[in-house]
Structures are given as C-alpha cells and as structure tokens.
Design a protein around this motif. Structure first.
Motif, PDB file in Angstrom:
ATOM      1  N   LYS A 186       0.804  -1.216   0.000  1.00  0.00           N
ATOM      2  CA  LYS A 186       0.000   0.000   0.000  1.00  0.00           C
ATOM      3  C   LYS A 186       0.840   1.270   0.000  1.00  0.00           C
ATOM      4  CE  LYS A 186      -4.264  -1.675   1.727  1.00  0.00           C
ATOM      5  NZ  LYS A 186      -5.526  -1.142   2.065  1.00  0.00           N
ATOM      6  N   HIS A 187       1.966   1.289  -0.656  1.00  0.00           N
ATOM      7  CA  HIS A 187       2.735   2.520  -0.746  1.00  0.00           C
ATOM      8  C   HIS A 187       3.096   2.790  -2.196  1.00  0.00           C
ATOM      9  CE1 HIS A 187       6.391   0.132  -1.257  1.00  0.00           C
ATOM     10  NE2 HIS A 187       5.971  -0.594  -0.249  1.00  0.00           N
ATOM     11  N   GLY A 188       3.512   3.978  -2.498  1.00  0.00           N
ATOM     12  CA  GLY A 188       3.831   4.365  -3.866  1.00  0.00           C
ATOM     13  C   GLY A 188       3.185   5.688  -4.180  1.00  0.00           C
ATOM     14  N   GLY A 189       3.346   6.192  -5.378  1.00  0.00           N
ATOM     15  CA  GLY A 189       2.794   7.500  -5.731  1.00  0.00           C
ATOM     16  C   GLY A 189       1.798   7.410  -6.856  1.00  0.00           C
ATOM     17  N   GLY A 190       1.136   8.539  -7.100  1.00  0.00           N
ATOM     18  CA  GLY A 190       0.212   8.621  -8.214  1.00  0.00           C
ATOM     19  C   GLY A 190      -1.073   7.867  -8.013  1.00  0.00           C
ATOM     20  N   ASN A 191      -1.647   7.934  -6.800  1.00  0.00           N
ATOM     21  CA  ASN A 191      -2.893   7.216  -6.566  1.00  0.00           C
ATOM     22  C   ASN A 191      -3.745   7.980  -5.559  1.00  0.00           C
ATOM     23  OD1 ASN A 191      -2.208   6.296  -3.772  1.00  0.00           O
ATOM     24  ND2 ASN A 191      -0.580   5.255  -4.881  1.00  0.00           N
ATOM     25  N   ILE A 192      -5.004   7.598  -5.467  1.00  0.00           N
ATOM     26  CA  ILE A 192      -5.885   8.153  -4.444  1.00  0.00           C
ATOM     27  C   ILE A 192      -6.459   6.998  -3.639  1.00  0.00           C
ATOM     28  CG2 ILE A 192      -6.492  10.238  -5.715  1.00  0.00           C
ATOM     29  CD1 ILE A 192      -9.159   8.900  -6.440  1.00  0.00           C
ATOM     30  N   MET A 193      -6.751   7.285  -2.378  1.00  0.00           N
ATOM     31  CA  MET A 193      -7.343   6.287  -1.504  1.00  0.00           C
ATOM     32  C   MET A 193      -8.810   6.652  -1.273  1.00  0.00           C
ATOM     33  SD  MET A 193      -4.986   4.065  -0.732  1.00  0.00           S
ATOM     34  CE  MET A 193      -5.608   3.230   0.699  1.00  0.00           C
ATOM     35  N   LEU A 194      -9.685   5.687  -1.383  1.00  0.00           N
ATOM     36  CA  LEU A 194     -11.096   5.875  -1.083  1.00  0.00           C
ATOM     37  C   LEU A 194     -11.446   5.003   0.115  1.00  0.00           C
ATOM     38  CD1 LEU A 194     -12.586   5.740  -4.686  1.00  0.00           C
ATOM     39  CD2 LEU A 194     -12.051   7.762  -3.337  1.00  0.00           C
ATOM     40  N   TRP A 195     -12.268   5.548   1.019  1.00  0.00           N
ATOM     41  CA  TRP A 195     -12.651   4.823   2.223  1.00  0.00           C
ATOM     42  C   TRP A 195     -14.164   4.838   2.327  1.00  0.00           C
ATOM     43  CZ3 TRP A 195     -15.221   6.237   6.759  1.00  0.00           C
ATOM     44  CH2 TRP A 195     -15.135   5.329   7.804  1.00  0.00           C
ATOM     45  N   ARG A 196     -14.725   3.731   2.784  1.00  0.00           N
ATOM     46  CA  ARG A 196     -16.164   3.609   2.922  1.00  0.00           C
ATOM     47  C   ARG A 196     -16.472   2.716   4.113  1.00  0.00           C
ATOM     48  NH1 ARG A 196     -20.222   2.527  -2.067  1.00  0.00           N
ATOM     49  NH2 ARG A 196     -21.397   4.316  -1.392  1.00  0.00           N
TER      50      ARG A 196
END
Length: 128
Positions: free
Chosen positions: A112-122
């Motif tokens: 779960k690491h790295g760049g160029g992404n978004i996290m969505l939580w629900r």
C-alpha cells in the motif's frame, strides 16, 4: 510445470517442450490444460501479509466465531481501496483449478505505498 508454477505462459511451455524434442502448438497446450481442469485466469491481488498478520486474523475470527447477532449489530465495517492515477495495473494470468483463486501460487501480493494514486474509504453497519 503448470502445477508448480501457475504463471507459466503458453509460450514457455511450447519452448520447454521444443527443447525436450517435442513440437506442439499453443492450441494443443491449452486443450490439454483445459482437459486437466485448468483454465487461464487473472491472478488475484491480495494484501502482502506477514505470518503475524495471518495469525492475528485467525485469532480474531476464532474469538468471535460464536458472537451473537446483537453483538454484530454494534460493529461498523469499513474498507479502503487504492486507485492508480498514473500507469496501468497490469494483470497476470495463471493456470488454476476451480476454487483455487486464493492459493498463494495463484495470487500477486500487493503493498500500500507508492505514488500517483488516491485512496477511497467507505463504511457500513447493520443499519446501512
């Protein structure tokens, strides 16, 4: 070969057999693998878990195995997902049997690491 290394490609199998003195086509290989109950599928992506994580999850499951429905109504379930903004999440195929999707040989560990992404939580509960 495929049972030990499910990520083996058709091309690899053709070349291995050619080196052993047997010439077969990719189509023949696919037919034989299908006859053996294997099919080409995308490898499942699963979290990269250490043994400590696996034991903790199993311990939690065993501790709450007989909890009442009233207890579970009080639980708030949540999840998160990562969406890559840049690059392509390539899929890899594996040869596997039915119900073997989550066998470690047939999965791709993720981190779960790295760049160029978004996290969505629900989250959700018994009430919605």
């Amino acid at each position: 070969t495929v049972r030990n290394q499910p990520r083996t490609t058709q091309e690899d199998l053709v070349n291995d057999l050619k080196a052993a003195g047997t010439i077969v086509t990719k189509k023949t290989i696919v037919k034989i693998l299908c006859r053996e109950g294997l099919k080409s599928c995308s490898a499942r992506k699963v979290p990269l878990l250490k043994k400590a994580h696996i034991h903790a999850r199993l311990k939690f499951a065993n501790e709450h195995l007989n909890d009442s429905e009233d207890n579970w109504v009080k639980v708030l379930w949540s999840d998160e997902t990562k969406i890559e903004l840049f690059g392509i999440n390539s899929t890899r195929c594996v040869w596997r049997r039915r119900n073997a999707a989550y066998d470690p040989k047939n999965t791709i560990p993720t981190v779960k690491h790295g760049g160029g992404n978004i996290m969505l939580w629900r989250c959700f509960s018994a009430k919605g």
